[in-house]
Design a protein around this motif. Structure first.
Motif, mmCIF file in Angstrom:
data_model
loop_
_atom_site.group_PDB
_atom_site.id
_atom_site.type_symbol
_atom_site.label_atom_id
_atom_site.label_comp_id
_atom_site.label_asym_id
_atom_site.label_seq_id
_atom_site.Cartn_x
_atom_site.Cartn_y
_atom_site.Cartn_z
ATOM 1 N N GLU A 3 0.826 -1.206 0.000
ATOM 2 C CA GLU A 3 0.000 0.000 0.000
ATOM 3 C C GLU A 3 0.860 1.255 0.000
ATOM 4 O O GLU A 3 0.549 2.248 -0.663
ATOM 5 C CB GLU A 3 -0.925 0.005 1.222
ATOM 6 C CG GLU A 3 -2.023 -1.048 1.205
ATOM 7 C CD GLU A 3 -1.556 -2.405 1.715
ATOM 8 O OE1 GLU A 3 -2.365 -3.346 1.706
ATOM 9 O OE2 GLU A 3 -0.373 -2.517 2.135
ATOM 10 N N GLN A 4 1.952 1.228 0.750
ATOM 11 C CA GLN A 4 2.859 2.378 0.795
ATOM 12 C C GLN A 4 3.538 2.606 -0.553
ATOM 13 O O GLN A 4 3.650 3.746 -1.013
ATOM 14 C CB GLN A 4 3.901 2.166 1.891
ATOM 15 C CG GLN A 4 3.347 2.270 3.300
ATOM 16 C CD GLN A 4 4.344 1.850 4.358
ATOM 17 O OE1 GLN A 4 5.297 1.106 4.084
ATOM 18 N NE2 GLN A 4 4.141 2.314 5.593
ATOM 19 N N VAL A 5 3.969 1.532 -1.189
ATOM 20 C CA VAL A 5 4.613 1.661 -2.502
ATOM 21 C C VAL A 5 3.646 2.265 -3.507
ATOM 22 O O VAL A 5 3.991 3.174 -4.268
ATOM 23 C CB VAL A 5 5.131 0.298 -3.003
ATOM 24 C CG1 VAL A 5 5.688 0.419 -4.428
ATOM 25 C CG2 VAL A 5 6.203 -0.248 -2.068
ATOM 26 N N LEU A 6 2.411 1.795 -3.511
ATOM 27 C CA LEU A 6 1.409 2.325 -4.441
ATOM 28 C C LEU A 6 1.152 3.799 -4.184
ATOM 29 O O LEU A 6 1.120 4.608 -5.126
ATOM 30 C CB LEU A 6 0.105 1.539 -4.309
ATOM 31 C CG LEU A 6 -1.084 2.079 -5.122
ATOM 32 C CD1 LEU A 6 -0.769 2.096 -6.614
ATOM 33 C CD2 LEU A 6 -2.341 1.265 -4.839
ATOM 34 N N ALA A 7 0.989 4.185 -2.923
ATOM 35 C CA ALA A 7 0.678 5.582 -2.599
ATOM 36 C C ALA A 7 1.806 6.513 -3.042
ATOM 37 O O ALA A 7 1.559 7.595 -3.586
ATOM 38 C CB ALA A 7 0.429 5.725 -1.098
ATOM 39 N N PHE A 38 4.309 -5.755 -6.804
ATOM 40 C CA PHE A 38 3.953 -5.342 -8.164
ATOM 41 C C PHE A 38 2.496 -5.662 -8.481
ATOM 42 O O PHE A 38 1.783 -4.834 -9.062
ATOM 43 C CB PHE A 38 4.850 -6.012 -9.198
ATOM 44 C CG PHE A 38 4.360 -5.807 -10.602
ATOM 45 C CD1 PHE A 38 4.358 -4.536 -11.184
ATOM 46 C CD2 PHE A 38 3.856 -6.865 -11.349
ATOM 47 C CE1 PHE A 38 3.880 -4.336 -12.470
ATOM 48 C CE2 PHE A 38 3.383 -6.671 -12.637
ATOM 49 C CZ PHE A 38 3.397 -5.403 -13.199
ATOM 50 N N ASP A 39 2.029 -6.857 -8.133
ATOM 51 C CA ASP A 39 0.640 -7.227 -8.430
ATOM 52 C C ASP A 39 -0.325 -6.217 -7.830
ATOM 53 O O ASP A 39 -1.310 -5.817 -8.469
ATOM 54 C CB ASP A 39 0.347 -8.629 -7.884
ATOM 55 C CG ASP A 39 1.066 -9.723 -8.665
ATOM 56 O OD1 ASP A 39 1.468 -9.457 -9.815
ATOM 57 O OD2 ASP A 39 1.223 -10.838 -8.117
ATOM 58 N N PHE A 40 -0.047 -5.784 -6.614
ATOM 59 C CA PHE A 40 -0.923 -4.812 -5.957
ATOM 60 C C PHE A 40 -0.810 -3.443 -6.613
ATOM 61 O O PHE A 40 -1.826 -2.788 -6.883
ATOM 62 C CB PHE A 40 -0.551 -4.709 -4.472
ATOM 63 C CG PHE A 40 -1.454 -3.826 -3.674
ATOM 64 C CD1 PHE A 40 -2.641 -4.309 -3.159
ATOM 65 C CD2 PHE A 40 -1.120 -2.498 -3.433
ATOM 66 C CE1 PHE A 40 -3.488 -3.478 -2.422
ATOM 67 C CE2 PHE A 40 -1.946 -1.668 -2.709
ATOM 68 C CZ PHE A 40 -3.137 -2.160 -2.199
ATOM 69 N N VAL A 41 0.418 -3.002 -6.879
ATOM 70 C CA VAL A 41 0.623 -1.690 -7.494
ATOM 71 C C VAL A 41 0.026 -1.652 -8.901
ATOM 72 O O VAL A 41 -0.604 -0.669 -9.293
ATOM 73 C CB VAL A 41 2.125 -1.343 -7.528
ATOM 74 C CG1 VAL A 41 2.389 -0.094 -8.378
ATOM 75 C CG2 VAL A 41 2.658 -1.118 -6.117
ATOM 76 N N HIS A 42 0.206 -2.724 -9.645
ATOM 77 C CA HIS A 42 -0.287 -2.773 -11.025
ATOM 78 C C HIS A 42 -1.814 -2.694 -11.086
ATOM 79 O O HIS A 42 -2.368 -2.116 -12.015
ATOM 80 C CB HIS A 42 0.185 -4.057 -11.702
ATOM 81 C CG HIS A 42 -0.138 -4.132 -13.159
ATOM 82 N ND1 HIS A 42 0.418 -3.284 -14.103
ATOM 83 C CD2 HIS A 42 -0.973 -4.952 -13.849
ATOM 84 C CE1 HIS A 42 -0.052 -3.585 -15.299
ATOM 85 N NE2 HIS A 42 -0.904 -4.592 -15.174
ATOM 86 N N ALA A 43 -2.473 -3.249 -10.079
ATOM 87 C CA ALA A 43 -3.943 -3.172 -10.036
ATOM 88 C C ALA A 43 -4.395 -1.723 -9.879
ATOM 89 O O ALA A 43 -5.439 -1.322 -10.412
ATOM 90 C CB ALA A 43 -4.475 -4.023 -8.882
ATOM 91 N N GLN A 80 5.164 -1.384 -14.979
ATOM 92 C CA GLN A 80 5.769 -2.610 -15.477
ATOM 93 C C GLN A 80 6.683 -3.168 -14.395
ATOM 94 O O GLN A 80 7.040 -2.473 -13.444
ATOM 95 C CB GLN A 80 6.575 -2.332 -16.747
ATOM 96 C CG GLN A 80 5.761 -1.743 -17.884
ATOM 97 C CD GLN A 80 6.618 -1.466 -19.103
ATOM 98 O OE1 GLN A 80 7.156 -2.387 -19.721
ATOM 99 N NE2 GLN A 80 6.759 -0.188 -19.450
ATOM 100 N N TYR A 81 7.061 -4.438 -14.565
ATOM 101 C CA TYR A 81 7.922 -5.078 -13.557
ATOM 102 C C TYR A 81 9.010 -5.878 -14.241
ATOM 103 O O TYR A 81 8.736 -6.680 -15.134
ATOM 104 C CB TYR A 81 7.093 -5.995 -12.665
ATOM 105 C CG TYR A 81 7.865 -6.619 -11.520
ATOM 106 C CD1 TYR A 81 8.526 -5.835 -10.586
ATOM 107 C CD2 TYR A 81 7.921 -8.004 -11.367
ATOM 108 C CE1 TYR A 81 9.219 -6.395 -9.522
ATOM 109 C CE2 TYR A 81 8.607 -8.584 -10.305
ATOM 110 C CZ TYR A 81 9.260 -7.778 -9.386
ATOM 111 O OH TYR A 81 9.941 -8.331 -8.337
ATOM 112 N N ASP A 82 10.245 -5.640 -13.843
ATOM 113 C CA ASP A 82 11.377 -6.448 -14.294
ATOM 114 C C ASP A 82 11.750 -7.358 -13.137
ATOM 115 O O ASP A 82 12.306 -6.900 -12.134
ATOM 116 C CB ASP A 82 12.552 -5.547 -14.691
ATOM 117 C CG ASP A 82 13.672 -6.318 -15.339
ATOM 118 O OD1 ASP A 82 14.140 -7.304 -14.729
ATOM 119 O OD2 ASP A 82 14.095 -5.935 -16.458
#
Length: 250
Positions: free
Chosen positions: A62-66, A89-94, A100-102
């Motif tokens: 949640e912190q990364v997404l915010a 990544f799955d959470f942020v991508h939603a 994108q994710y490497d």
């Protein structure tokens, strides 16, 4: 906030279109944003040429997404979160479908257009295949910071002919990143072959006496080859940033 946006806001205040308090809030927002668990440095792109980069390890998804959502709104350059997990990544991508994710580099990113000069390249060399995750962190970092990047992996001193096969790329590169674990000898060899800056990255790859990268770190710091700088163990990101700054000098 760009210089043009800053000047435009001053004109708005001078013309009475915004109040002193509104101007103050805009100045504060342009500097940093306090979201409770983080104070996001929105002025870093203006100072250093690239937005603040998120260190995702230790942060909740949640912190990364915010933080990424905030940086997306105020930044023009690419947005990065390093040392990120697949679950993050799955959470942020939603929430941010453009991310994108490497997986090898462990970086979540939003890529923005960047001008790259093919005449000024960064070359990344690794001693072994086990060093590739650190190399990929360096590669993607340097690429997102607007650089042409070439790579040659698994060309360590145990088979020196593999390194010498890439002599043309070594001679034409503007900056070279050398990534090695074990005894870290590759950095000294490359340093003796080129007149370009060499950035050495020790990795935690190796058996017991490698001490999780400490042996390679000390070997690189003690190198007799001139012109080698050394970053922290497994710090592909730091090497990519330093290489980019050097590569953009003209």
């Amino acid at each position: 906030m760009t210089d043009e946006e800053f000047i435009a806001m001053l004109h708005q205040y001078k013309e009475g279109k915004i109040s002193e308090r509104e101007a103050m809030k805009e100045f504060q927002r342009a500097s940093f944003e306090d979201i409770g668990f983080a104070e996001i440095d929105h002025s870093r792109e203006r100072r250093q040429g690239f937005p603040e980069v998120i260190f995702a390890e230790g942060k909740t998804k949640e912190q990364v997404l915010a933080i990424m959502e905030s940086l997306k709104q105020t930044s023009k350059g690419s947005i990065m979160a390093t040392r990120a997990s697949c679950a993050q990544f799955d959470f942020v991508h939603a929430g941010l479908p453009e991310t994108q994710y490497d997986e090898a580099a462990r970086i979540i990113y939003i890529e923005r257009p960047a001008k790259r000069d093919p005449a000024h390249t960064i070359l990344i060399l690794t001693a072994g295949t086990s060093d590739i995750p650190v190399a990929e962190e360096a590669r993607l970092t340097a690429y997102l910071w607007g650089n042409e990047v070439k790579t040659h992996y698994d060309c360590g001193v145990a088979g020196i002919h593999r390194l010498l096969a890439h002599r043309d790329d070594i001679e034409s590169a503007n900056v070279i990143i050398v990534i090695a674990g074990m005894e870290g000898a590759l950095a000294s060899v490359v340093g003796g072959l080129t007149d370009k800056p060499v950035i050495a990255v020790p990795t935690s790859v190796g058996y017991g006496a490698a001490f999780h990268g400490v042996t390679a770190l000390l070997a690189m710091l003690s190198s007799c080859a001139a012109g080698i700088s050394v970053v922290n163990i497994d710090n592909g990101f730091g090497a990519g940033v330093l290489a980019s700054k050097i590569n953009h000098l003209r």
